[in-house]
Motif scaffolding. Structure first.
Motif: not given
Length: 86
Positions: A47, A50, A52-53
């Motif tokens: 996102e 970045e 996030v997972s």
């Protein structure tokens, strides 16, 4: 998106190659899931640039490893070479 762990630099930074975008992302080694190794494939969720997972994709890693081994085997089995050995 999918990415592969290309290399680890200085033991602290992991370089991920993002397949769809043809780019590299550098993340701290501490962000890698347990069991990560060079040439391991991941499913990556981002996102706004970045991560996030970051999840291991064991089935894709297996498929890509088999494809690479098959290609190497075919290259090695070609008869003859255009180059002379010394």
């Amino acid at each position: 998106m999918r990415g592969m762990l290309d290399r680890i630099e200085d033991g602290t930074h992991a370089v991920l190659l993002i397949e769809e975008q043809g780019r590299e992302i550098v993340v701290p080694v501490s962000q890698l899931p347990a069991g990560s190794q060079v040439h391991t494939w991941f499913t990556i969720t981002m996102e706004e640039d970045e991560i996030v997972s970051l999840q291991l994709d064991e089935s894709l890693t297996e498929v890509k490893t088999e494809q690479a081994q098959s290609l190497m085997q075919r290259l090695r089995s070609r008869s003859g070479s255009r180059f002379k050995r010394r």
